[in-house]
Design a protein around this motif. Structure first.
Motif, short mmCIF file in Angstrom:
data_model
loop_
_atom_site.label_atom_id
_atom_site.label_comp_id
_atom_site.label_asym_id
_atom_site.label_seq_id
_atom_site.Cartn_x
_atom_site.Cartn_y
_atom_site.Cartn_z
N ILE A 1 0.83 -1.21 0.00
CA ILE A 1 0.00 0.00 0.00
C ILE A 1 0.86 1.26 0.00
N THR B 1 4.98 -3.62 -5.63
CA THR B 1 3.64 -3.96 -5.18
C THR B 1 3.29 -5.40 -5.54
N LEU C 1 -6.53 -0.18 4.09
CA LEU C 1 -6.05 -0.99 2.98
C LEU C 1 -4.95 -1.95 3.40
N CYS D 1 -5.07 -6.20 3.21
CA CYS D 1 -4.05 -7.05 2.58
C CYS D 1 -4.02 -8.43 3.24
#
Length: 271
Positions: free
Chosen positions: A118, A144, A211, A215
């Motif tokens: 993130i 990412t 966020l 994950c």
């Protein structure tokens, strides 16, 4: 019939331990960041949704950014590694505290890689370090994807060992009971715990933190999908005592009060 009655207990105990584990890691991370900031004479105020560094943006140095914003992820990495070794060695032992340990391991992995994933996407948190390293957009995308792959792989590799805490409640795990245990021990508590944290944080929600928590689904999906295919597991023949850990519930409630009230007002750390 016993197994049908035990799953609500599994869910509640796991939820309480999830909240205790998450808030323990939050407190440790916040304090470690404050200590890192003090090394650069930067006063901070800690909130549950952010850390306010009480200096001008022009006063930041590359070293300060790197050290301070790496502190949290590095702490999660070190704790996750150490606690994983401990959990592997006690995974087949009896005792309800292993549920707290396994949540510390899972959340350390999720928070470490979640910060990377993130942070790279939103240019926040660990993303500031990435920006100061002049990593371009392509590099951020690669970072990412790599973080997501590592998180997914970690879930696959830990799928079997995450079934062992079932001996706290059951004498065996056969057939679809393995999937059912994963759902009540990990999936439901993770979703419910995340929702509770979101509600506690209203009205100052942090999309970055939200966020990062989400994950965790990247980790849990392979655990769930692989559970049915794992070989049946047999524990001791004697039925363990089954009970709701109200002491853990009290700790979780106390941590939530500190999290919302003390960190809602803000805790000041001077350099």
């Amino acid at each position: 019939m016993l197994k049908n009655r035990v799953y609500p207990v599994i869910f509640l105990n796991s939820l309480f331990f999830f909240l205790c584990a998450y808030l323990t890691l939050f407190f440790l991370s916040s304090i470690s960041v404050a200590v890192s900031a003090s090394a650069f004479s930067i006063p901070v105020r800690l909130y549950y949704n952010e850390i306010d560094f009480l200096i001008r943006s022009t006063d930041w140095s590359a070293d300060a950014v790197t050290v301070i914003y790496c502190t949290g992820p590095l702490l999660f990495f070190i704790l996750g590694f150490i606690l994983m070794i401990i959990f592997i060695n006690v995974s087949t032992e009896a005792g309800i505290l292993r549920i707290f340990l396994v949540w510390l391991v899972i959340l350390s992995i999720v928070l470490f890689l979640g910060e990377v994933i993130i942070g790279a996407l939103l240019n926040q948190g660990f993303g500031y370090v990435i920006m100061y390293l002049f990593i371009m957009d392509t590099g951020k995308i690669v970072l990412t994807l790599f973080g997501g792959i590592l998180l997914f792989t970690a879930g696959l590799m830990m799928s079997r060992i995450l079934l062992f805490p079932a001996n706290t409640y059951l004498t065996d795990l056969k057939g679809l009971d393995k999937t059912r245990f994963i759902i009540y021990q990990y999936i439901f508590p993770y979703l419910a715990g995340t929702l509770i944290l979101q509600l506690v944080e209203i009205p100052r929600l942090s999309w970055f933190n939200t966020l990062v928590r989400l994950c965790g689904l990247i980790f849990l999906i392979p655990v769930l999908s692989r559970s049915a295919g794992i070989q049946d597991i047999y524990f001791e023949e004697e039925q363990p005592e089954i009970y709701i850990s109200w002491k853990t519930a009290a700790f979780a409630l106390g941590f939530l009060v500190i999290y919302r009230v003390a960190f809602g007002i803000g805790i000041r750390f001077l350099s």
